[in-house]
Motif scaffolding. Structure first.
Motif, PDB file in Angstrom:
ATOM      1  N   UNK A  18       0.847  -1.183   0.000  1.00 12.25           N
ATOM      2  CA  UNK A  18       0.000   0.000   0.000  1.00 12.25           C
ATOM      3  C   UNK A  18       0.890   1.244   0.000  1.00 12.25           C
ATOM      4  N   UNK A  19       0.533   2.229  -0.808  1.00 15.35           N
ATOM      5  CA  UNK A  19       1.255   3.499  -0.827  1.00 15.35           C
ATOM      6  C   UNK A  19       0.474   4.502   0.011  1.00 15.35           C
ATOM      7  N   UNK A  20       1.138   5.089   0.983  1.00  9.25           N
ATOM      8  CA  UNK A  20       0.511   6.094   1.833  1.00  9.25           C
ATOM      9  C   UNK A  20       0.901   7.470   1.303  1.00  9.25           C
ATOM     10  N   UNK A  25      -4.338  13.189   5.727  1.00 14.70           N
ATOM     11  CA  UNK A  25      -4.769  13.523   7.084  1.00 14.70           C
ATOM     12  C   UNK A  25      -5.383  12.333   7.810  1.00 14.70           C
ATOM     13  N   UNK A  26      -6.144  11.521   7.097  1.00 15.75           N
ATOM     14  CA  UNK A  26      -6.846  10.410   7.731  1.00 15.75           C
ATOM     15  C   UNK A  26      -6.417   9.096   7.088  1.00 15.75           C
ATOM     16  N   UNK A  27      -5.700   8.290   7.859  1.00 10.65           N
ATOM     17  CA  UNK A  27      -5.203   7.017   7.333  1.00 10.65           C
ATOM     18  C   UNK A  27      -6.102   5.842   7.718  1.00 10.65           C
ATOM     19  N   UNK A  28      -7.273   6.147   8.240  1.00  5.72           N
ATOM     20  CA  UNK A  28      -8.204   5.083   8.642  1.00  5.72           C
ATOM     21  C   UNK A  28      -8.561   4.137   7.489  1.00  5.72           C
ATOM     22  N   UNK A  29      -8.847   4.655   6.276  1.00  5.64           N
ATOM     23  CA  UNK A  29      -9.184   3.741   5.176  1.00  5.64           C
ATOM     24  C   UNK A  29      -8.061   2.748   4.862  1.00  5.64           C
ATOM     25  N   UNK A  30      -6.808   3.216   4.896  1.00  5.64           N
ATOM     26  CA  UNK A  30      -5.679   2.324   4.625  1.00  5.64           C
ATOM     27  C   UNK A  30      -5.528   1.314   5.759  1.00  5.64           C
ATOM     28  N   UNK A  49       7.238  10.164  10.161  1.00  2.06           N
ATOM     29  CA  UNK A  49       6.009  10.659  10.767  1.00  2.06           C
ATOM     30  C   UNK A  49       4.770  10.008  10.157  1.00  2.06           C
ATOM     31  N   UNK A  50       4.841   9.679   8.870  1.00  2.00           N
ATOM     32  CA  UNK A  50       3.707   9.015   8.219  1.00  2.00           C
ATOM     33  C   UNK A  50       3.550   7.589   8.744  1.00  2.00           C
ATOM     34  N   UNK A  51       4.668   6.947   9.028  1.00  2.00           N
ATOM     35  CA  UNK A  51       4.616   5.613   9.610  1.00  2.00           C
ATOM     36  C   UNK A  51       3.960   5.641  10.979  1.00  2.00           C
ATOM     37  N   UNK A  52       4.298   6.658  11.758  1.00  2.00           N
ATOM     38  CA  UNK A  52       3.694   6.820  13.076  1.00  2.00           C
ATOM     39  C   UNK A  52       2.189   7.057  12.954  1.00  2.00           C
ATOM     40  N   UNK A  53       1.795   7.870  11.977  1.00  2.00           N
ATOM     41  CA  UNK A  53       0.371   8.145  11.757  1.00  2.00           C
ATOM     42  C   UNK A  53      -0.385   6.879  11.365  1.00  2.00           C
ATOM     43  N   UNK A  54       0.261   6.023  10.571  1.00  2.00           N
ATOM     44  CA  UNK A  54      -0.376   4.763  10.186  1.00  2.00           C
ATOM     45  C   UNK A  54      -0.524   3.855  11.403  1.00  2.00           C
ATOM     46  N   UNK A  55       0.517   3.813  12.237  1.00  2.00           N
ATOM     47  CA  UNK A  55       0.423   3.018  13.463  1.00  2.00           C
ATOM     48  C   UNK A  55      -0.733   3.496  14.332  1.00  2.00           C
ATOM     49  N   UNK A  56      -0.864   4.814  14.491  1.00  2.00           N
ATOM     50  CA  UNK A  56      -1.940   5.364  15.310  1.00  2.00           C
ATOM     51  C   UNK A  56      -3.305   4.957  14.766  1.00  2.00           C
ATOM     52  N   UNK A  57      -3.430   4.966  13.430  1.00  2.00           N
ATOM     53  CA  UNK A  57      -4.699   4.569  12.815  1.00  2.00           C
ATOM     54  C   UNK A  57      -4.992   3.098  13.068  1.00  2.00           C
ATOM     55  N   UNK A  58      -3.960   2.257  12.957  1.00  2.00           N
ATOM     56  CA  UNK A  58      -4.132   0.826  13.217  1.00  2.00           C
ATOM     57  C   UNK A  58      -4.482   0.586  14.692  1.00  2.00           C
ATOM     58  N   UNK A  59      -3.791   1.286  15.571  1.00  2.00           N
ATOM     59  CA  UNK A  59      -3.999   1.131  17.010  1.00  2.00           C
ATOM     60  C   UNK A  59      -5.413   1.570  17.405  1.00  2.00           C
ATOM     61  N   UNK A  60      -5.875   2.640  16.795  1.00  3.42           N
ATOM     62  CA  UNK A  60      -7.220   3.145  17.083  1.00  3.42           C
ATOM     63  C   UNK A  60      -8.289   2.122  16.722  1.00  3.42           C
ATOM     64  N   UNK A  61      -7.989   1.322  15.691  1.00 10.95           N
ATOM     65  CA  UNK A  61      -8.939   0.296  15.259  1.00 10.95           C
ATOM     66  C   UNK A  61      -8.770  -1.017  16.030  1.00 10.95           C
TER      67      UNK A  61
END
Length: 214
Positions: A18-20, A25-30, A49-61
């Motif tokens: 997957x390309x981020x 702003x919102x990585x929830x769909x990925x 920082x984008x990797x961290x944002x993706x982790x946060x999105x995964x963690x939130x789910x």
């Protein structure tokens, strides 16, 4: 990017790529697409920082599988690592949160010249600057392409124990790489290397297992 999938396949791993997009702003769909695919682990390479944002999105789910970020922004992720034992950083430096006496020269220089945030990313710039300085000094003034190449085609820079040493030849201006997987050691309450250090030459044709930076 296809190379990543091929290497994974050769190792017996079925990969999803997957390309981020930078700045998303919102990585929830990925993140949701990874969870729907029932992935066992995630490996992120790109802007830290984008990797961290993706982790946060995964963690939130609610996803709790192994999450590895290459070239991560260490200080940005420390608190996340303390809370999640499956959060890892794949680095080719010994970051400031693992204090070494050799770090102090970098920190002192940063403070002297007004750096307000002392982060481990400074290490990359420090040694890049050291390389440029030494190359120009050895080339002499006035400088030209021929002089620079003469130096760069046989150039070495001592960077241990913070990084692997730099060595260039006429055929290789990239140099080898020493990497390690870092995690938060819950028992010791500190950042630590998970397993061994790994050294690879520029094209990846040679790989060695090490006990330290080389």
């Amino acid at each position: 990017m296809e190379t990543w999938l091929k290497v994974a396949k050769d190792l017996g791993i079925d990969g999803i790529l997957k390309v981020v997009p930078v700045g998303t702003a919102d990585l929830t769909p990925i993140a949701s697409s990874f969870i729907e695919a029932k992935v066992d682990a995630i490996y992120f390479t790109g802007p830290g920082a984008m990797g961290t944002a993706l982790f946060d999105a995964m963690d939130k789910l609610g996803w709790k599988g192994p999450f590895i970020i290459q070239a991560a922004e260490v200080e940005l992720n420390l608190e996340r690592m303390k809370k999640n034992e499956n959060f890892y950083m794949w680095l080719h430096i010994i970051p400031f949160p693992m204090p070494l006496p050799e770090h102090q020269e970098i920190i002192d220089a940063a403070k002297k010249y007004g750096v307000t945030e002392i982060k481990s990313t400074l290490i990359y710039g420090w040694f890049a600057g050291k390389a440029v300085e030494q190359i120009y000094r050895k080339a002499g003034w006035p400088v030209n392409t021929e002089k620079l190449l003469r130096v760069m085609n046989n150039f070495q820079l001592e960077r241990t124990p913070i990084m692997g040493n730099l060595a260039w030849t006429a055929q290789d201006h990239a140099g080898s790489l020493t990497l390690a997987l870092f995690h938060w050691d819950q028992k010791k309450g500190q950042l630590a290397v998970k397993g061994s250090y790994w050294w690879a030459n520029a094209d990846g044709s040679k790989i060695e297992k090490l006990d330290r930076m080389k």
